[in-house]
Design an enzyme around this catalytic site. Structure first.
Site, PDB file in Angstrom:
ATOM      1  N   GLU A   3       0.847  -1.186   0.000  1.00  0.00           N
ATOM      2  CA  GLU A   3       0.000   0.000   0.000  1.00  0.00           C
ATOM      3  C   GLU A   3       0.889   1.245   0.000  1.00  0.00           C
ATOM      4  OE1 GLU A   3      -2.669  -0.441   3.394  1.00  0.00           O
ATOM      5  OE2 GLU A   3      -2.535  -2.623   3.195  1.00  0.00           O
ATOM      6  N   GLU A  57      -9.410   6.381   2.168  1.00  0.00           N
ATOM      7  CA  GLU A  57      -9.798   5.576   3.329  1.00  0.00           C
ATOM      8  C   GLU A  57      -9.654   6.437   4.580  1.00  0.00           C
ATOM      9  OE1 GLU A  57      -8.159   1.633   5.808  1.00  0.00           O
ATOM     10  OE2 GLU A  57      -7.212   2.253   3.922  1.00  0.00           O
TER      11      GLU A  57
END
Length: 403
Positions: free
Chosen positions: A206, A317
């Site tokens: 990520e 997010e």
């Protein structure tokens, strides 16, 4: 009335009982505090490596220039034999890299904005401080995600593609500094994923930018990376806070604050990120701009991702730890997608690297939208000649429509 001698004896006994009571409370507390300090120091000694040079960033960060072979990654036994000649990756076919990536790197981080860089043979590592460890609840899991809230407390506005063997992903992400609750984070990133969370075999890489005050001690957006091979249970961590990511660049490092950032209805600042699997050695390289190598995650760190990614995801997010009402933590710019360029956050030029090491634009029709709280954060997927496949996303968090 009792004689003075008896009164003195009674006073002595009462005083002794009082002192004993105080000590019985104080000594254990002192022992607990000393024990925590001892654990903190041991963790700092483990994470921070001897510095050849130290750079003080304007935002208070400390950057240690560590000898390449002394960085945390090489604490892993399986990486001991990789302390030899660094082999640079083979570019994906169709990816336009610059001819010379050894030239001076543009400044995208606060610590290097004055022209500072680490000496030849060393790499910049963000120093972990005592204050960093005091802010976390579990010192032994420092640098890792909290597995208790990894899924349930998070909100997403992302796009996803699956159905092939992926060897890389690339995008441009504009950078913001969203308002964030002190114990929560807001981020924009791309995920390279294999396995599933439920089966506990989830592998991820990520990368993107993140505002996370509890972890970093400030509200600055930071370039970050994360990895795991067991659904965040025991493996992986942020940046270089555990052995894993191998830093190679002298002026861009994971964990440090990004400068400049975008402004509402003003100039937009982007980070151009590529994660690509080297077809020869298999390591996953993090590339900035036109071929500037920041570092790599060795393929030996992973199980599923050792060979390829099964899906790619891009988007925003946040953590929502609100109990009776939604958090005020913003996503992206803090504005909804429909406000468009200059006001909403965006990802543009979504691309993938296939199993033949070919660099390919992702068609809009191949993407699935995942927006779990559309009244709080939303997403608008588009395509044109200027931005390629792209999307606007984000939102304000708690509002009249998000309770």
């Amino acid at each position: 009335m009792a004689p003075p001698s008896i009164l003195m004896s009674m006073f002595f006994v009462v005083s002794l009982l009082f002192v004993t009571s105080v000590l019985s409370r104080t000594i254990p507390n002192q022992t607990i505090k000393l024990d925590k300090l001892s654990k903190i120091q041991a963790q700092l000694d483990k994470i921070n490596k001897p510095a050849v040079k130290t750079i003080n960033s304007p935002d208070g960060d400390i950057i240690d220039c560590v000898l390449f072979h002394d960085q945390p990654a090489f604490d892993l036994p399986e990486l001991k034999d990789q302390k030899t000649t660094l082999k640079l990756p083979e570019w994906p076919m169709g990816y336009n890299s610059s001819e010379d990536t050894t030239t001076r790197v543009e400044s995208i981080q606060l610590w290097s904005s004055s022209g500072e860089e680490c000496p030849e043979g060393t790499v910049p590592i963000l120093r972990t401080t005592e204050e960093d460890l005091f802010r976390v609840s579990n010192i032994t899991r420092f640098g890792k995600k909290d597995i208790q809230d990894t899924m349930d407390l998070h909100s997403y506005a992302i796009v996803s593609i699956r159905g092939d063997q992926y060897h890389g992903a690339k995008t441009n992400i504009n950078v913001w500094a969203p308002i964030t609750e002190p114990t929560e984070f807001s981020l924009a990133q791309m995920w390279l994923v294999s396995g599933t969370y439920d089966a506990k075999d989830l592998n991820t890489i990520e990368v993107g930018w993140q505002v996370y005050p509890q972890r970093y001690g400030s509200y600055n957006p930071r370039l970050f990376g994360y990895w795991t091979r067991d659904a965040y249970q025991t493996t992986g961590c942020y940046n270089t806070q555990c052995p894993g990511f191998v830093q190679t660049n002298k002026r861009i490092t994971l964990g440090a604050a990004i400068k400049p950032i975008s402004s509402y209805n003003g100039k937009q600042f982007e980070i151009d990120l590529l994660v690509s699997k080297d077809p020869n050695i298999g390591d996953w390289w993090l590339i900035y701009g036109s071929g500037i190598q920041i570092g790599y995650w060795p393929s030996s760190l992973f199980t599923g991702l050792e060979s390829h990614a099964e899906r790619l995801q891009f988007g925003g997010e946040i953590v929502n730890s609100g109990v009776n009402e939604h958090t005020t933590t913003q996503m992206g710019s803090g504005h909804f997608a429909e406000e468009g360029f200059g006001k909403a956050a965006y990802f543009k030029n979504l691309n993938l690297v296939n199993s033949f090491n070919e660099f390919i634009p992702i068609p809009v029709t191949n993407l699935e939208l995942i927006v779990d709280h559309p009244n709080c954060y939303n997403l608008s997927l588009l395509s044109n000649n200027d931005f390629g496949t792209h999307f606007y996303y984000g939102g304000p968090g708690r509002s009249p429509t998000c309770l």
